[in-house]
Design an enzyme around this catalytic site. Structure first.
Site, short mmCIF file in Angstrom:
data_model
loop_
_atom_site.label_atom_id
_atom_site.label_comp_id
_atom_site.label_asym_id
_atom_site.label_seq_id
_atom_site.Cartn_x
_atom_site.Cartn_y
_atom_site.Cartn_z
N LYS A 22 -25.14 31.21 -9.88
CA LYS A 22 -26.04 32.22 -9.34
C LYS A 22 -26.53 33.13 -10.46
O LYS A 22 -27.71 33.42 -10.58
CB LYS A 22 -25.31 33.03 -8.25
N GLU B 190 -17.17 30.05 -17.76
CA GLU B 190 -16.69 28.68 -17.54
C GLU B 190 -17.87 27.71 -17.46
O GLU B 190 -17.88 26.66 -18.11
CB GLU B 190 -15.90 28.58 -16.22
N GLY C 147 -22.63 34.20 -3.61
CA GLY C 147 -22.11 33.00 -4.27
C GLY C 147 -21.31 32.11 -3.33
O GLY C 147 -21.52 30.90 -3.26
N ARG C 148 -20.39 32.72 -2.57
CA ARG C 148 -19.52 31.91 -1.70
C ARG C 148 -20.21 31.51 -0.39
O ARG C 148 -19.61 30.88 0.46
CB ARG C 148 -18.20 32.63 -1.44
N GLU D 42 -11.90 36.11 -1.02
CA GLU D 42 -12.84 36.85 -1.87
C GLU D 42 -13.68 37.80 -1.02
O GLU D 42 -14.09 38.85 -1.46
CB GLU D 42 -13.74 35.89 -2.67
N HIS E 74 5.19 16.61 5.95
CA HIS E 74 6.33 16.12 5.18
C HIS E 74 6.59 16.97 3.95
O HIS E 74 7.28 16.55 3.03
CB HIS E 74 6.07 14.66 4.78
N LYS F 118 -11.83 39.15 -16.01
CA LYS F 118 -12.90 38.55 -16.83
C LYS F 118 -13.16 39.41 -18.06
O LYS F 118 -13.32 38.90 -19.17
CB LYS F 118 -14.20 38.47 -16.03
O1 F6P Z 1 -15.99 35.51 -10.29
C1 F6P Z 1 -16.26 35.31 -8.96
C2 F6P Z 1 -17.62 34.72 -8.76
O2 F6P Z 1 -18.60 35.67 -9.00
C3 F6P Z 1 -17.77 34.14 -7.36
O3 F6P Z 1 -18.07 35.09 -6.42
C4 F6P Z 1 -18.83 33.12 -7.59
O4 F6P Z 1 -18.90 32.19 -6.54
C5 F6P Z 1 -18.37 32.54 -8.89
O5 F6P Z 1 -17.85 33.62 -9.62
C6 F6P Z 1 -19.42 31.84 -9.70
O6 F6P Z 1 -20.48 32.71 -10.03
P1 F6P Z 1 -21.85 32.13 -10.54
O7 F6P Z 1 -22.42 31.29 -9.47
O8 F6P Z 1 -22.70 33.33 -10.85
O9 F6P Z 1 -21.58 31.32 -11.78
#
Ligand code: F6P
Length: 504
Positions: free
Chosen positions: A191, A197, A250-251, A336, A367, A477
């Site tokens: 987003k 990452e 995002g979620r 979240e 199990h 972060k």
């Molecule tokens: O760090 C949490 C977060 O902001 C989530 O809410 C989001 O889904 C994820 O990181 C990834 O964010 P982005 O889509 O901006 O890379």
């Protein structure tokens, strides 16, 4: 908390606490607490009869919903008002499904048309032979696509999709090992288009393409983002940037261009059915009042356990291998969104908020972890999710046993069993709800996910919290960035770990 809200909670606290056996003495127990929704892909049945909800709870929770202004909050969300006040944003994931402010719905439609055109062009060979997609994203930019593809593309995907989220290079290396670089497309899903990452993995994916003879690696990248200008600046050609709106969280973004890998794997028509299924659940949520509103009723059960009975966790067990990723998707959605300690107005919350969401797949979990559910000291409200139609073509024994086990667990948790030997006694009176789909297909999966989105929102409204920010993820972060950047100093434990690992 205003007086009416406080009075509603007091009434809830004061209710009788009959056990499940006593509740089942009421002849209309099952009809009062179960429901069926007929949706585009088939019916979904919901059964809360094995929870401790009863008519008194439903009525008291309805009073709570009225006291917190649930209907107005729901209308404000759908109308595109900036209900995410801490970030000054509207919350418009339903607009992606055609439900909401007309301008936002039109914009989402335009973005979808652009995405459909690219998906169809890729299927038609416009970018050469594409057999693999490495989808790079994390959190909401990965969990939804991973769930939907794992659930729906088992009979063969049009394009093989590898979802990579972890910054641990082992994750990306594993994807490389499964892909032919000459026939691989990279989707960079973020987003913000700034997430460490994702940007680190994306850079390494470009290196991999280059090192394996792809002359124009950027020509193989599709960006899925609400920050299209950042994607272009990073090097993606504007024609392969699929934007979505800032007002899609995002979620909650699976329905936007973040769903590109789903559409590429399944075909656009299936993705459209997925959106339609979610829209059908949106309409139910929007048009139904009181406890007949199923996401709201689910939230009533959630709060009964989280707030009134102080259950610290809630579990979801999918008795369907295709839904094995649902618990991790729900973890982000619920924890979240609602793992908060202040209300939307900044004041401290009045009690526990989101329970720890966990789960697994049946029958495997029986199990491994069900011992604790049956005889442990924690009471864990459980959701069982299953589909009547089998996903496999093997002997019917498989599916018959799968469903028999699912229903047996709910019955056993509720009934318990006495024994002279304490180690062999089951206390019973342990709650569960069952969600039973006619069939698992794009439309019913869309509806199931939308049900959980609205349930999460309903919980937040009843607790008066903002489900749509997530400031709690920022501090870690920032510290990680300070460590990598050098210069900052930390506590002696952290410093020692950094020195041992050779990071200092
Ligand atoms: O760090 C949490 C977060 O902001 C989530 O809410 C989001 O889904 C994820 O990181 C990834 O964010 P982005 O889509 O901006 O890379």
């Amino acid at each position: 908390m205003n007086n009416t809200v406080a009075a509603a909670w007091s009434r809830l606290e004061a209710l009788d606490r009959p056990d499940l056996g006593q509740l089942f003495a009421a002849p209309d127990r099952l009809t009062t607490l179960s429901a069926r929704l007929d949706l585009p892909g088939g019916a979904i049945r919901f059964d809360w009869s094995k929870t401790h909800l009863d008519a008194a709870h439903l009525s008291a929770f309805e009073d709570l919903a009225a006291a917190v202004g649930f209907s107005a909050r729901r209308a404000a969300m759908i109308a595109g008002e900036a209900i995410n006040a801490t970030e000054g944003r509207a919350v418009e994931h339903t607009a992606q499904r055609g439900i909401g402010d007309p301008e936002s719905v039109a914009l989402a439609g335009a973005f979808h048309a652009r995405m459909a055109a690219l998906v169809r062009a890729i299927h038609a060979g416009a970018l050469g032979e594409i057999r693999h997609l490495i989808h790079i994203g994390i959190g909401g930019s990965a969990l939804g696509p991973a769930l939907a593809i794992d659930a729906l593309a088992r009979d063969g995907a049009l394009v093989d999709v590898q979802v990579v989220s972890n910054i641990d290079g082992c994750a990306l290396e594993a994807a490389f090992a499964r892909c032919d670089p000459a026939a691989t497309l990279i989707a960079v899903a973020s987003k913000t288009f700034t997430t460490t990452e994702t940007m680190t993995n994306a850079a390494s994916a470009l290196d991999w393409l280059r090192d394996n003879g792809v002359a124009d690696p950027y020509g193989r990248v599709v960006a899925l983002t609400a920050s299209p200008e950042k994607a272009v600046e990073w090097g993606v050609d504007e024609t392969r940037v699929l934007p979505f709106s800032e007002s899609v969280g995002g979620r909650y973004s699976l329905w936007s261009s973040i769903g590109f890998p789903v559409a590429l794997a399944l075909g656009w028509e299936d993705f459209a059915e997925f959106l339609d299924g979610a829209a059908a659940m949106d309409r139910h949520f929007l048009e139904t009042d009181g406890a007949a509103n199923l996401p709201l009723r689910a939230a009533f059960a959630d709060l009964l356990y989280a707030r009134l009975r102080h259950c610290q966790t809630r579990a979801c067990f999918a008795y369907d291998e295709r839904l094995r990723l649902l618990p991790s998707y729900l973890q982000q959605l619920e924890m979240e969104s609602n793992g908060k300690r202040v209300k939307a107005d900044g004041s401290p919350v009045d009690g526990p908020t989101a329970p720890i969401t966990w789960g697994g797949v049946g029958t495997d979990a029986q199990h491994a972890v069900f011992q604790l559910l049956h005889q442990g000291t924690h009471v864990v409200p459980v959701d069982f999710i299953a589909a009547i139609a089998p996903g496999d073509e093997l002997s019917p024994d498989h599916h018959r046993n799968l469903l028999a086990n699912c229903f047996a667990q709910g019955a056993a948790l509720m009934a318990g069993k006495s024994s002279d030997d304490p180690a062999r006694a089951y206390p019973g009176d342990r709650p569960s709800a069952t969600i039973l789909l006619d069939d698992l297909n794009p439309a019913t999966l869309g509806a199931l996910i939308a049900f959980h989105e609205h349930r999460t929102f309903a919980n937040a409204v009843l607790m008066e919290i903002n489900a749509f920010d997530q400031f709690g993820v920022e501090l870690g972060k920032e510290i990680a960035k300070a460590i990598v950047g050098g210069g900052a100093s930390f506590d002696s434990s952290t410093e020692a770990l950094l020195a041992e690992a050779g990071i200092r």
